[in-house]
Motif scaffolding. Structure first.
Motif, PDB file in Angstrom:
ATOM      1  N   ARG A   1      -9.738  -4.520  -0.122  1.00  0.00           N
ATOM      2  CA  ARG A   1     -10.836  -5.048   0.678  1.00  0.00           C
ATOM      3  C   ARG A   1     -11.929  -5.623  -0.205  1.00  0.00           C
ATOM      4  O   ARG A   1     -12.496  -6.669   0.069  1.00  0.00           O
ATOM      5  CB  ARG A   1     -11.400  -3.944   1.565  1.00  0.00           C
TER       6      ARG A   1
ATOM      7  N   GLU B   1      -2.656   6.023  -0.636  1.00  0.00           N
ATOM      8  CA  GLU B   1      -2.027   5.906   0.670  1.00  0.00           C
ATOM      9  C   GLU B   1      -0.564   6.328   0.638  1.00  0.00           C
ATOM     10  O   GLU B   1      -0.033   6.827   1.623  1.00  0.00           O
ATOM     11  CB  GLU B   1      -2.108   4.453   1.183  1.00  0.00           C
TER      12      GLU B   1
ATOM     13  N   MET C   1       0.830  -1.209   0.000  1.00  0.00           N
ATOM     14  CA  MET C   1       0.000   0.000   0.000  1.00  0.00           C
ATOM     15  C   MET C   1       0.853   1.243   0.000  1.00  0.00           C
ATOM     16  O   MET C   1       0.561   2.216  -0.697  1.00  0.00           O
ATOM     17  CB  MET C   1      -0.867   0.022   1.262  1.00  0.00           C
TER      18      MET C   1
ATOM     19  N   LEU D   1      -6.571   6.485  -6.175  1.00  0.00           N
ATOM     20  CA  LEU D   1      -7.306   5.327  -5.663  1.00  0.00           C
ATOM     21  C   LEU D   1      -6.807   4.937  -4.295  1.00  0.00           C
ATOM     22  O   LEU D   1      -5.624   5.057  -3.985  1.00  0.00           O
ATOM     23  CB  LEU D   1      -7.108   4.129  -6.594  1.00  0.00           C
ATOM     24  N   SER D   2      -7.747   4.397  -3.513  1.00  0.00           N
ATOM     25  CA  SER D   2      -7.349   3.898  -2.213  1.00  0.00           C
ATOM     26  C   SER D   2      -7.056   2.424  -2.309  1.00  0.00           C
ATOM     27  O   SER D   2      -7.919   1.622  -2.657  1.00  0.00           O
ATOM     28  CB  SER D   2      -8.464   4.119  -1.199  1.00  0.00           C
ATOM     29  N   PHE D   3      -5.832   2.078  -2.007  1.00  0.00           N
ATOM     30  CA  PHE D   3      -5.414   0.674  -2.074  1.00  0.00           C
ATOM     31  C   PHE D   3      -6.271  -0.169  -1.156  1.00  0.00           C
ATOM     32  O   PHE D   3      -6.738  -1.244  -1.516  1.00  0.00           O
ATOM     33  CB  PHE D   3      -3.929   0.596  -1.681  1.00  0.00           C
ATOM     34  N   GLU D   4      -6.436   0.350   0.020  1.00  0.00           N
ATOM     35  CA  GLU D   4      -7.139  -0.416   1.058  1.00  0.00           C
ATOM     36  C   GLU D   4      -8.535  -0.792   0.605  1.00  0.00           C
ATOM     37  O   GLU D   4      -8.964  -1.941   0.737  1.00  0.00           O
ATOM     38  CB  GLU D   4      -7.187   0.416   2.337  1.00  0.00           C
TER      39      GLU D   4
ATOM     40  N   ASN E   1      -6.446   3.750   5.871  1.00  0.00           N
ATOM     41  CA  ASN E   1      -7.739   3.584   6.517  1.00  0.00           C
ATOM     42  C   ASN E   1      -8.123   2.129   6.586  1.00  0.00           C
ATOM     43  O   ASN E   1      -8.024   1.416   5.595  1.00  0.00           O
ATOM     44  CB  ASN E   1      -8.818   4.294   5.688  1.00  0.00           C
ATOM     45  N   PHE E   2      -8.618   1.660   7.734  1.00  0.00           N
ATOM     46  CA  PHE E   2      -9.119   0.294   7.820  1.00  0.00           C
ATOM     47  C   PHE E   2     -10.549   0.328   8.333  1.00  0.00           C
ATOM     48  O   PHE E   2     -10.804   0.086   9.514  1.00  0.00           O
ATOM     49  CB  PHE E   2      -8.256  -0.534   8.762  1.00  0.00           C
ATOM     50  N   PRO E   3     -11.520   0.626   7.475  1.00  0.00           N
ATOM     51  CA  PRO E   3     -12.908   0.757   7.950  1.00  0.00           C
ATOM     52  C   PRO E   3     -13.511  -0.528   8.490  1.00  0.00           C
ATOM     53  O   PRO E   3     -14.563  -0.505   9.099  1.00  0.00           O
ATOM     54  CB  PRO E   3     -13.656   1.227   6.693  1.00  0.00           C
ATOM     55  N   GLU E   4     -12.869  -1.652   8.244  1.00  0.00           N
ATOM     56  CA  GLU E   4     -13.454  -2.897   8.739  1.00  0.00           C
ATOM     57  C   GLU E   4     -12.657  -3.505   9.879  1.00  0.00           C
ATOM     58  O   GLU E   4     -12.923  -4.634  10.277  1.00  0.00           O
ATOM     59  CB  GLU E   4     -13.546  -3.903   7.587  1.00  0.00           C
TER      60      GLU E   4
END
Lengths: 91, 734
Positions: free
Chosen positions: B55, A40, A33, B48-51, A47-50
């Motif tokens: 996910r 990022e 990332m 873009l957001s990698f995360e 961010n880790f929304p989960e």
């Protein structure tokens, strides 16, 4: 600590964990990332929304533990035939 | 869990993930990813957001939509590659490769990002379903949609080959770009590299070099052609190191070697006025080295060179050795041989990197032609004689060793070593007795070398000769110590006592010594036999020398160094003025042929004529009268007359020596036969011949006919017998 040496991991509840970049890199995924050229990478924030806060906290602790023990050489010593110690493996 | 009074009421449930309710979940999630991939291909990844993407991919796989994800990936990537392909096709001329390179880099970057976000699928779904991993998939799709696109495939190959062709004709091309393109082909797999590039490359190169070699060989001479071939070879190696796969190096060098060298091998070697033979003659070390290195690479290239060189050496050697002009002067003869050997030695060491097979070829050639001239052993001995008499004067020790070593090399080539031994003995005897050897150390050094080469037997007699000389010195000291007082003012006598076995046999001739000398000689004889009873002494008057003090015309005093015979003749003139030939012959009792030669050297040689002869003819007649030449003058006080010099033998002398050698060989052959039969007991004819030849090899080449005669002789003398049933078998009789 300089700004460049740290990254910020943000949990689902919004908690911001600021940790060493080196520690974060323990995870291959986070490494990708942060070096991939995505959003990022620019801001150094993930961010880790989960992922809940408690879990994320544990994860950060794990990173640091792993880093601490990875930076120590551990030679598994084996007692050889004539009583000398021979290094067998490096952890 | 322990069951106590209080029951624990909680249970641990399995972790349940959020249940997906939305039926279009997969499509929605996929859409997000598809859009992201598009953005990635459009260089917009930073938005873009990698995360998020990671996910989404993770969730799809988790909820069993891995298949949808994978097939979606394939189709979307294919689409993008097709559009890339179109833009590559559209590129004009030189920008074609550039465009291809750029798009390839883009694709690689995108592929890496895509692989990163789809990492979970790559690690779990793909291995379990045995599908191609993402990275490999990306390469395969590139290969199928771009490289193997009908509009691109051949155009790519042709462009690359054309650039290489241009570089071969001297143009500078963009090597960095080439490296990237070739690397791309390599990354797509060895089969792509080989099928889409290497095969055709090798084919085209072969054609190119075939044509070029044809052109060059028509107009260049050998050395130039080789230079060009070497240059092309180095060029190709350079090309490989800069932008081709290292595995291609051997393949392309094989092509060049085959087309430029192997195909024209013979033509190059035998090229008139510039081929191998000319190079050898002119000592063209650099060209020869180049030829060696290039021919080393092709099969049997070196053996061809070696064969041509061998036959050349043999031919020129044969010419040299059988040329009657050259044979007139033995010293020159041997010197030319040594020169030739040095020349080829230098060629082999500097141009052929001391290749052992070439050394062997050289040795065998020399062996072949040296033995073509039967007088070679004699000439080599004469050469050594000349060196040891005067040739080595003032030469440093190391150089002396060098010359002797070179002589030994030639000696090794001789087949008839026993002939050499005979002549060497003769010449050594003459040297020792006339005291004419330049360096005792050099003599001994050569004896040692001969001993190392041929064994003790060969040199035992020669060493005996040296011992005799030393012993004689001691004997003379003893003689003068014992009898010195009696002799007083008489002539000084120096005697060399020679052991008969060691020295070459000479027939003894009669000779009357003058009175002063004969008494002296008798005194010596009695002294010697007093200390060594049971021995017999015989004076060898034909081998001695004398120093005389002579006064000519009452005025001129000279010291003359003459042979014993000449001394006897001259001493006669102390008592008379004139003497005829007959009178001299009677008085001295010297045999007539020797006497004639002796008188010729005293009277007929210009500048050394101490005697006058009437009539003044060159030949000696029975009635010629001799007198002392009072008007004899010389610039030097000491005059040497008619020394006994080792001459090249005259025909009859040569025959005689050869006969003696043959006679000597007979007992040696017999000894060898007896030795062999004693150990083998029974042996057939052919085997005996083979064994005997082998045993005697180090001394001479045995003649099968002669061996047969010796066997017959041994049978007559009951050493062997023929087997009763098989006439070819021989049996040893104890």
């Amino acid at each position: 600590m300089k700004k460049e040496d740290t990254v910020m991991l943000i949990s689902a509840e919004g908690f911001e964990f600021v940790i060493d970049r080196k520690a974060a890199m323990v995870s291959q995924t986070i490494r990708n990332m942060l070096t991939g050229g995505f959003l990022e990478t620019e801001h150094g924030k993930v961010n880790f929304p989960e992922i809940s806060t408690t879990i994320l906290e544990k994860i950060c602790q794990y990173f640091h533990w792993s880093l601490q023990y990875a930076s120590l050489w551990m030679y598994v010593m084996m007692q050889g035939m004539w009583g000398a110690w021979y290094p067998v493996a490096l952890i | 869990m322990s069951s106590g009074p209080k029951k624990r009421n909680f249970q641990i449930e399995a972790f349940k993930h959020k249940v997906v309710v939305d039926p279009k979940y997969a499509e929605k999630t996929w859409k997000v990813l598809e859009d992201a991939i598009r953005e990635i291909y459009n260089h917009n990844a930073s938005g873009l957001s990698f995360e998020e993407l990671y996910r989404n991919a993770y969730n799809m796989v988790l909820h069993k939509f891995g298949e949808r994800l994978y097939s979606g990936l394939v189709s979307t990537m294919t689409l993008h590659l097709q559009s890339m392909s179109k833009s590559i096709e559209a590129a004009q001329g030189a920008s074609f490769l550039d465009e291809l390179n750029t798009k390839w880099n883009d694709h690689n970057k995108a592929l890496q990002m895509i692989r990163d976000i789809l990492m979970y699928m790559d690690r779990t779904f793909i291995p379990s379903t045995h599908k191609t991993p993402v990275h490999e998939l990306g390469l395969n799709l590139w290969r199928d949609n771009v490289i193997h696109n009908s509009n691109i495939q051949s155009r790519l190959l042709n462009t690359i080959l054309e650039l290489i062709q241009r570089e071969r004709t001297g143009e500078v091309i963009n090597r960095g770009l080439m490296r990237n393109i070739i690397k791309m082909l390599m990354d797509l797999g060895p089969s792509v590299y080989q099928e889409d590039f290497e095969k055709s490359f090798l084919q085209v190169s072969a054609d190119f070099y075939r044509a070029e070699s044809q052109e060059y060989i028509e107009c260049c001479d050998c050395a130039d052609y080789l230079k060009k071939a070497e240059r092309r070879l180095n060029e190709e190696i350079d090309r490989v190191s800069h932008y081709l796969d290292t595995k291609t190096e051997t393949k392309i060098t094989n092509v060049v070697e085959k087309e430029m060298i192997a195909n024209h091998k013979l033509r190059l070697i035998h090229m008139e006025n510039s081929g191998l033979v000319k190079m050898l003659l002119d000592d063209k070390f650099e060209d020869l080295a180049r030829m060696y290195n290039l021919f080393h690479r092709v099969s049997i290239g070196l053996s061809t060179i070696r064969d041509v060189m061998t036959s050349h050496i043999r031919d020129t050697g044969k010419q040299l050795v059988t040329d009657p002009e050259k044979s007139k002067n033995p010293v020159e003869f041997v010197e030319t041989l040594l020169e030739k050997r040095d020349k080829y030695d230098k060629i082999i060491s500097s141009a052929f990197s001391n290749d052992k097979t070439f050394q062997n070829a050289l040795s065998s050639s020399f062996e072949y032609f040296i033995n073509l001239n039967p007088r070679s052993p004699e000439y080599i001995s004469l050469f050594v004689d000349d060196k040891l008499r005067k040739g080595l004067k003032g030469v440093k020790d190391d150089d002396v060793e060098l010359i002797l070593d070179k002589v030994m090399i030639l000696f090794r080539y001789l087949q008839e070593k026993d002939v050499f031994e005979k002549y060497y003995k003769q010449h050594l005897a003459k040297r020792l007795l006339s005291g004419k050897t330049v360096s005792d150390d050099a003599e001994r050094s050569l004896i040692v070398k001969l001993k190392t080469e041929c064994g003790y037997q060969f040199t035992s007699k020669l060493e005996g000769m040296f011992t005799d000389m030393k012993t004689s010195q001691d004997t003379m000291q003893g003689f003068y110590a014992a009898c010195g007082a009696e002799l007083g003012n008489g002539p000084t006598l120096v005697v060399q006592v020679l052991t008969t076995g060691s020295w070459p046999t000479q027939s003894t001739n009669t000779c009357n010594l003058p009175v002063e000398l004969s008494t002296l000689c008798e005194k010596f004889r009695s002294y010697y036999l007093g200390t060594h009873t049971g021995r017999r002494l015989t004076w060898q008057t034909n081998m001695g020398t004398a120093d005389l003090r002579a006064t000519f015309g009452e005025v001129h005093k000279y010291e003359l160094n003459v042979s014993t015979y000449q001394m006897c003749v001259l001493m006669l003139f102390n008592n008379t003025e004139h003497l005829s030939y007959k009178e001299i012959e009677q008085a001295t009792e010297i045999p007539s042929s020797d006497l004639k030669r002796c008188l010729q050297s005293l009277a007929c040689v210009k500048g050394k004529n101490v005697l006058r002869k009437e009539p003044m003819s060159k030949d000696i007649g029975e009635d010629d009268v001799f007198s002392v030449n009072d008007s004899f003058t010389s610039k030097l006080r000491k005059v040497k007359i008619g020394t006994v010099v080792a001459q090249k033998e005259s025909e009859p002398e040569k025959q005689e020596t050869r006969q003696r050698v043959e006679e000597d060989r007979k007992p040696q052959i017999e000894a060898a036969i007896v030795r062999i039969m004693k150990s083998r007991r029974v042996l057939d004819h052919n085997n005996i011949i083979a064994e005997v030849t082998k045993q005697l090899q180090s001394r001479f080449l045995a003649n099968p006919g002669e061996i047969k005669k010796r066997i017959e002789s041994l049978i007559e003398r009951d050493f062997l017998e023929r087997d009763n049933e098989d006439r070819r078998l021989y049996r040893y009789l104890a």
